[in-house]
Design a protein around this motif. Structure first.
Motif, PDB file in Angstrom:
ATOM      1  N   GLY A   1      31.094  -2.016 -21.667  1.00  0.00           N
ATOM      2  CA  GLY A   1      29.824  -2.624 -22.015  1.00  0.00           C
ATOM      3  C   GLY A   1      28.612  -2.021 -21.335  1.00  0.00           C
ATOM      4  N   LYS A   2      28.785  -0.889 -20.664  1.00  0.00           N
ATOM      5  CA  LYS A   2      27.670  -0.212 -19.993  1.00  0.00           C
ATOM      6  C   LYS A   2      27.192   0.961 -20.844  1.00  0.00           C
ATOM      7  CE  LYS A   2      27.937  -2.814 -16.301  1.00  0.00           C
ATOM      8  NZ  LYS A   2      26.852  -3.771 -15.960  1.00  0.00           N
ATOM      9  N   ASN A   3      26.006   1.487 -20.505  1.00  0.00           N
ATOM     10  CA  ASN A   3      25.499   2.661 -21.216  1.00  0.00           C
ATOM     11  C   ASN A   3      26.508   3.802 -21.099  1.00  0.00           C
ATOM     12  OD1 ASN A   3      23.173   1.189 -21.657  1.00  0.00           O
ATOM     13  ND2 ASN A   3      21.985   2.215 -20.082  1.00  0.00           N
ATOM     14  N   ILE A   4      26.859   4.421 -22.199  1.00  0.00           N
ATOM     15  CA  ILE A   4      27.828   5.507 -22.169  1.00  0.00           C
ATOM     16  C   ILE A   4      27.203   6.748 -21.539  1.00  0.00           C
ATOM     17  CG2 ILE A   4      27.278   6.439 -24.460  1.00  0.00           C
ATOM     18  CD1 ILE A   4      30.339   6.857 -24.827  1.00  0.00           C
ATOM     19  N   SER A   5      27.978   7.509 -20.805  1.00  0.00           N
ATOM     20  CA  SER A   5      27.472   8.717 -20.148  1.00  0.00           C
ATOM     21  C   SER A   5      27.551   9.915 -21.082  1.00  0.00           C
ATOM     22  CB  SER A   5      28.280   9.011 -18.878  1.00  0.00           C
ATOM     23  OG  SER A   5      29.607   9.409 -19.209  1.00  0.00           O
ATOM     24  N   ARG A   6      26.768  10.920 -20.788  1.00  0.00           N
ATOM     25  CA  ARG A   6      26.802  12.151 -21.579  1.00  0.00           C
ATOM     26  C   ARG A   6      28.178  12.805 -21.499  1.00  0.00           C
ATOM     27  NH1 ARG A   6      21.129  15.050 -19.671  1.00  0.00           N
ATOM     28  NH2 ARG A   6      19.828  13.168 -19.711  1.00  0.00           N
ATOM     29  N   ARG A   7      28.762  12.767 -20.306  1.00  0.00           N
ATOM     30  CA  ARG A   7      30.082  13.395 -20.137  1.00  0.00           C
ATOM     31  C   ARG A   7      31.118  12.719 -21.010  1.00  0.00           C
ATOM     32  NH1 ARG A   7      32.309  14.476 -14.152  1.00  0.00           N
ATOM     33  NH2 ARG A   7      30.530  15.903 -14.280  1.00  0.00           N
ATOM     34  N   SER A   8      31.051  11.392 -21.091  1.00  0.00           N
ATOM     35  CA  SER A   8      32.014  10.670 -21.922  1.00  0.00           C
ATOM     36  C   SER A   8      31.853  11.026 -23.396  1.00  0.00           C
ATOM     37  CB  SER A   8      31.846   9.158 -21.731  1.00  0.00           C
ATOM     38  OG  SER A   8      32.204   8.775 -20.416  1.00  0.00           O
ATOM     39  N   ILE A   9      30.611  11.152 -23.848  1.00  0.00           N
ATOM     40  CA  ILE A   9      30.372  11.529 -25.247  1.00  0.00           C
ATOM     41  C   ILE A   9      30.990  12.891 -25.533  1.00  0.00           C
ATOM     42  CG2 ILE A   9      28.614  12.117 -26.959  1.00  0.00           C
ATOM     43  CD1 ILE A   9      26.758  10.107 -25.584  1.00  0.00           C
ATOM     44  N   ALA A  10      30.717  13.845 -24.648  1.00  0.00           N
ATOM     45  CA  ALA A  10      31.234  15.200 -24.846  1.00  0.00           C
ATOM     46  C   ALA A  10      32.758  15.215 -24.856  1.00  0.00           C
ATOM     47  CB  ALA A  10      30.694  16.131 -23.766  1.00  0.00           C
ATOM     48  N   GLN A  11      33.370  14.456 -23.954  1.00  0.00           N
ATOM     49  CA  GLN A  11      34.827  14.445 -23.876  1.00  0.00           C
ATOM     50  C   GLN A  11      35.438  13.768 -25.097  1.00  0.00           C
ATOM     51  OE1 GLN A  11      36.764  15.989 -21.443  1.00  0.00           O
ATOM     52  NE2 GLN A  11      38.302  15.575 -23.026  1.00  0.00           N
ATOM     53  N   ARG A  12      34.832  12.674 -25.567  1.00  0.00           N
ATOM     54  CA  ARG A  12      35.346  11.997 -26.764  1.00  0.00           C
ATOM     55  C   ARG A  12      35.272  12.910 -27.994  1.00  0.00           C
ATOM     56  NH1 ARG A  12      38.144   7.145 -26.141  1.00  0.00           N
ATOM     57  NH2 ARG A  12      37.468   6.538 -28.239  1.00  0.00           N
TER      58      ARG A  12
END
Length: 301
Positions: free
Chosen positions: A213-224
């Motif tokens: 429920g927190k703001n997603i990080s840039r790293r998480s977006i890239a990894q997904r």
């Protein structure tokens, strides 16, 4: 001036960078490597006797050894800074690096997906999973509107106008632009917004959230995105900027409107956007080679 004197001057300059200019250890290590190259190349000529023709010869020699234009530009910058220090603090008469330019390196063309690969990437089978719905909405929006990773991560729900099919994007230099959002991206975002309401936690404001429920990080977006490409069998390094490049290339191939692509990408200069015309030319060249009767190679009998 001996080689030992040259090394002592280099050591004094590096100490100056650490103690007075307070540069980071990584930056100082880079300066140390570049200045060590200068000291090595100038062994037969002392530092205070080097002239501009020596520096040009050194640069040409390094270029011949395989150094790129970008590497040489960085190295020459380090040498110029070293000589500014020597003229100011050690009585050197001039800076022989002034006016020496590195050779230009060809700019690599951005990597893009084909339209078929982009469509394959955006296929999601597990549509009931909230994280899959989020990922589909993120990637559809990124590809639909040519967003940078930072723009995607920082977007808020109020930046979207689902009725108009547009999004307000805050780009580099905090400049804002309005970009269109395609129908598939709009549908994916609508489905994600229904899930978002049950996930959001205090302090979160971004359109896309983590599973907590927190703001997603840039790293998480890239990894997904990387994980999705692997699942779909796309054997190339897919990162968010590849979707942005693909958006620009595919839009230019379809419309031919370079100025419109520039505006949607948020490029300050059209020369930045023109790189996609080279991709478009490559695409046309492949079609020509495959289709034109005077371009096809004759089959061996």
């Amino acid at each position: 001036m001996t080689l030992e004197n040259s090394r002592e001057l280099a050591s004094a300059y590096l100490s100056h960078l650490v103690t007075e200019r307070r540069l980071s250890p990584l930056t100082c290590n880079s300066y140390a490597r570049d200045i060590a190259v200068l000291v090595r190349l100038s062994q037969s000529t002392s530092l205070d006797q080097l002239q501009i023709h020596h520096i040009r010869r050194f640069a040409a020699q390094l270029h011949g050894d395989g150094f790129s234009g970008r590497s040489l530009a960085r190295m020459l910058s380090a040498w110029r800074g070293f000589y500014r220090y020597l003229t100011r603090d050690h009585g050197f008469g001039s800076n022989p690096c002034t006016g020496v330019r590195a050779p230009k390196s060809p700019k690599p063309l951005p990597h893009t997906l084909s339209p078929d690969e982009a469509a394959k990437l955006l296929e999601f089978s597990n549509g009931d999973d909230s994280m899959a719905l989020r990922d589909k909405a993120m990637f559809e929006l990124c590809y639909s509107s040519g967003l940078r990773l930072a723009e995607l991560a920082s977007m808020k729900p109020e930046d979207l106008s689902l009725a108009d099919g547009t999004a307000r994007v805050t780009g580099k230099g905090k400049k804002t632009r309005i970009v269109p959002v395609g129908s598939k991206a709009l549908q994916a975002v609508r489905e994600w917004l229904q899930q978002r309401e049950g996930l959001i936690r205090a302090g979160a404001s971004a359109l896309f959230l983590s599973r907590y429920g927190k703001n997603i990080s840039r790293r998480s977006i890239a990894q997904r995105l990387k994980d999705q490409a692997v699942r779909q069998g796309i054997n190339t390094n897919v990162h968010p900027h590849v979707l942005r490049h693909s958006f620009a290339s595919h839009l230019l191939q379809s419309s031919g409107d370079l100025r419109a692509v520039q505006e949607m990408l948020g490029h300050a200069s059209i020369s930045t956007t023109q790189v996609y015309t080279h991709l478009d030319f490559q695409h046309l060249s492949r079609i020509y080679d495959a289709a034109h009767p005077r371009a096809r190679k004759k089959e061996k009998s």
